[in-house]
Enzyme design. Structure first.
Site, PDB file in Angstrom:
ATOM      1  N   GLU A 193       0.835  -1.180   0.000  1.00 29.12           N
ATOM      2  CA  GLU A 193       0.000   0.000   0.000  1.00 29.12           C
ATOM      3  C   GLU A 193       0.886   1.252   0.000  1.00 29.12           C
ATOM      4  OE1 GLU A 193      -0.913   1.127   3.760  1.00 29.12           O
ATOM      5  OE2 GLU A 193      -1.849   2.968   3.095  1.00 29.12           O
TER       6      GLU A 193
ATOM      7  N   ASP B  46       0.392  -0.682   6.276  1.00 26.31           N
ATOM      8  CA  ASP B  46       0.797  -0.087   7.547  1.00 26.31           C
ATOM      9  C   ASP B  46       0.128  -0.778   8.720  1.00 26.31           C
ATOM     10  OD1 ASP B  46       2.477   1.766   6.452  1.00 26.31           O
ATOM     11  OD2 ASP B  46       0.949   3.344   6.327  1.00 26.31           O
TER      12      ASP B  46
ATOM     13  N   ASP C 253      -1.461   0.363  11.046  1.00 25.23           N
ATOM     14  CA  ASP C 253      -2.437   1.229  11.716  1.00 25.23           C
ATOM     15  C   ASP C 253      -3.852   0.968  11.188  1.00 25.23           C
ATOM     16  OD1 ASP C 253      -2.420   2.252   9.204  1.00 25.23           O
ATOM     17  OD2 ASP C 253      -1.572   4.201   9.737  1.00 25.23           O
TER      18      ASP C 253
ATOM     19  N   ASP D 288      -5.769   2.625   9.067  1.00 21.15           N
ATOM     20  CA  ASP D 288      -5.920   2.713   7.613  1.00 21.15           C
ATOM     21  C   ASP D 288      -5.363   1.475   6.933  1.00 21.15           C
ATOM     22  OD1 ASP D 288      -7.232   5.070   7.492  1.00 21.15           O
ATOM     23  OD2 ASP D 288      -5.432   6.303   7.198  1.00 21.15           O
TER      24      ASP D 288
END
Ligand code: 0RA
Length: 658
Positions: free
Chosen positions: A451, A524, A526, A528
């Site tokens: 990503e 990531d 996190d 998102d």
């Protein structure tokens, strides 16, 4: 009471004691693996015995408790395992069942049939793999108890205790950490989902669950959610829930459909009992586009399908086509609705009970009995048309939906052709953005779907270009849960993934054409990142499921923290790992990576990409019902549900039982 198994008894016991040796030597042969899946298998194995007792009509309630140290108790109110001495083994039946391999109770003229646990291996295997196990039987007016250590009884016979009126069996076991050296911790969500499923499959059976373990902070995602307090999910109180479904599979379909808009009013409910087998089917179409057909054989989720599913599909396609034709709903005489058209938006649960189930396939979850294909087909050839005739308005809506699907399928075919031409796939063209590996051997080739461009740079410099390919994707990819395949194929990121993989998509999908046998999702660590990962998983789950079934899909675990102790650098995957680390190093100050892009190539290589040092999570299909549920809540229309779910499970991809 002696606890030394080697000297506990004389020669008489040796055969029995040796009986369980192979289980401890090669546990994988008996329970599949000694990882998380095998671990949970022990609970299912014990529970299967109680469910058998319920299916035989003698038991109405099963309680499962995980105590504060992680020991599991399964209790039922059945007849109790017999305690009398058996002529054959010169031991109590209870002792025999618990210490003899394959003594699946068949010591007594078929009174006791294992419902067909994935491996159907019985209580003795659980006993062999438990550091301790206590059996308590309430029977013949008394309580009888017997304890075991690693499969060895600590008393030669069950001990008769106080007088009781009720009957039943309780088995308490604590798994042996020497065997399960990976993890001995049961996953509450996995347990809940299987217990709920068992309750759906066995209408009227009450299954309660209590988890008395301390709720660890890390498991809660750190947030406090008031809606969870009532069920004991606040701090300090045990989690408790009871599953009891009077509607059985009808309730299962309701549950799966959740807040999705049904296409027609009734849930179709069909059952049959014959001398060959038993069949139970519930289904309902929604306005959505995905197909969710779950199948079970003897309570085992057959996610690889099999003969019962084949019979069902054939009968359904035939019935809907014939109904459509009889009502003049098909424009041309020779127009045919395909199975896929007919099943668009369908939620169905089919459950069969078979006397001697044959489980085949990679994960032994494919029903192989050929006689079941014709039994199911024949039965449904009769009852589905009857239902459609009796509910012809609903039948018409179902047909109209299938006709829409048929048109969309045609559009998808055109879109696919366009994709093929545009990307020049036929001439071997690959996406511009793909940094391919040089190897042409899929078995050693890996595709990292990364990503964001900032992360793709370091990944490209870090990779082993011989075997590792990088495909960067930008931002959020299309949510395929809310779109038909034709629309999904217009999305550039989806096109790139399909082209890079080489497998095709939807009807054309062919796993044998996969250019990589590892597809690694790298996002990531996190919220998102979790969202993007879920979108990618949804695409793979809905339209390229064969990749997951083949075990080709993985999730990379980039670290969230870096800490320095002296000159040594440590990487920690999540907050839980960090807290654990800080117990030993209370003074360290962690650096939190904001994203993959903040890592330099050598860090990314060491922590995430190097096959020697990385940890990849493999995505498994072991819990299709749960995956269905998650994908619909997660990717469906209800935004609030989705938000809440992602916040609670930001770094949690266990819903696919990884
Ligand atoms: C063999 C025979 C009978 C019951 C059982 C086994 C039995 C086994 C388990 C395991 C867990 N719960 C169980 N409940 C029952 C029936 C003996 C009779 O005729 O009473």
């Amino acid at each position: 009471m002696t606890a030394n198994p080697q000297t506990a008894y004389g020669a008489d016991n040796i055969t029995v004691l040796e009986g369980l040796d192979p289980v401890r030597k090669r546990p994988g042969m008996y329970i599949g693996s000694t990882g998380s899946r095998g671990l949970h298998h022990l609970i299912w194995e014990v529970m299967d015995n109680s469910v058998d007792e319920a299916m035989a009509g003698y038991c109405t309630k099963i309680d499962v408790v995980i105590d504060p140290d992680g020991a599991v108790t399964v209790s039922d109110n059945g007849r109790g395992i017999p305690v009398e001495k058996l002529a054959k083994t010169k031991k109590s039946a209870l002792t025999t069942v618990l210490t003899t391999l394959h003594a699946g109770g068949k010591f007594e003229e078929g009174a006791y049939t294992v419902s067909g646990g994935l491996h159907g291996v019985g209580l003795s295997v659980v006993n062999a793999l438990s550091s301790r196990l206590e059996a308590e039987v309430r029977r013949e007016g008394h309580v009888w108890t017997q304890s075991f250590e690693r499969g060895y009884p600590t008393t030669p016979e069950p001990v008769k205790g106080k007088a009781v009126k009720r009957t039943g069996t309780s088995i308490t076991f604590k798994v042996d950490p020497d065997v399960f050296n990976d993890t001995t911790e049961f996953d509450r969500e996995v347990v809940i989902s299987r217990l709920r499923e068992m309750a759906f499959l066995n209408r009227g059976l009450e299954i309660s669950f209590r988890d008395e373990r301390e709720l660890s902070r890390s498991e809660d995602g750190g947030g406090f959610d008031e809606s969870r307090v009532g069920r004991g999910e606040g701090w300090g109180e045990p989690y408790q829930e009871t599953f009891l479904y009077k509607g059985g599979l009808i309730d299962f379909v309701k549950h799966l459909n959740g807040k999705r808009e049904p296409l027609h009013a009734h849930i179709i409910d069909l059952t049959d009992e014959s001398s060959e087998a038993e069949l139970d089917l519930a289904m309902q179409w929604t306005g959505g586009y995905s197909e969710s057909v779950l199948s079970f054989a003897n309570n085992i989720n057959t996610h690889e399908g099999g003969t019962h599913e084949e019979g069902f599909r054939k009968a359904l396609t035939k019935a809907v086509n014939e109904f459509a034709r009889s009502k003049n709903l098909l424009k041309e005489k020779d127009q045919n609705l395909t199975g896929e058209d007919v099943r668009e938006g369908l939620t169905a649960v089919i459950s069969v009970r078979v006397r001697q189930p044959q489980f085949e396939g990679q994960t032994k979850t494919k029903l192989g009995n050929t006689e079941i294909r014709s039994y199911v087909e024949k039965t449904l050839n009769k009852v589905i048309p009857e239902w459609l005739e009796r509910h012809s308005a609903e039948g018409r809506r179902i047909v109209e939906k299938a006709i829409d699907a048929s048109k969309a399928r045609e559009a998808a075919r055109k879109a696919r052709e366009l994709t093929r031409r545009k990307s020049g796939l036929e001439s071997g063209g690959l996406p511009d953005k793909l940094a391919d590996c040089s190897s042409r051997d899929p078995g050693e080739s890996e595709l990292f779907i990364v990503e964001g461009n900032s992360a793709a740079g370091p990944a490209k410099s870090a990779r082993d270009s011989e075997t590792q390919a990088i495909l960067p994707i930008r931002g959020k990819i299309l949510n395929v849960e809310k779109a038909r395949l034709a629309k999904a194929l217009q999305n550039a990121e989806v096109q790139d993934i399909v082209t890079a993989m080489g497998t095709g998509i939807g009807e054309e999908f062919d796993v044998a054409k996969a250019r990589y046998h590892k597809v690694v999702l790298l996002a990531d660590a996190d919220v998102d990142g979790a969202h993007i990962r879920t979108l990618l998983l949804t695409l793979l789950f809905r339209h390229m499921r064969g990749l997951i079934e083949a075990g080709y899909v993985y999730i990379a675990q980039p670290p969230l923290y870096r800490v320095k102790v002296g000159s040594k650098v440590h990487y920690l995957v999540d907050e839980a790992e960090l807290r654990e680390f800080q117990k030993d190093h209370p003074k360290v100050k962690p650096t939190r990576f904001k994203g993959l892009g903040e890592m330099n190539p050598s860090e990314l290589w060491d922590t995430t990409m190097n096959p020697e040092t990385r940890t990849l999570l493999r995505v498994e299909m072991s819990d299709a019902a749960r995956a269905e549920e998650v994908f619909t809540t997660l990717m469906g229309d209800i935004v609030a549900d989705r938000k809440a779910f992602i916040q609670q499970n930001a770094t949690d991809v266990r819903f696919l039982d990884i």
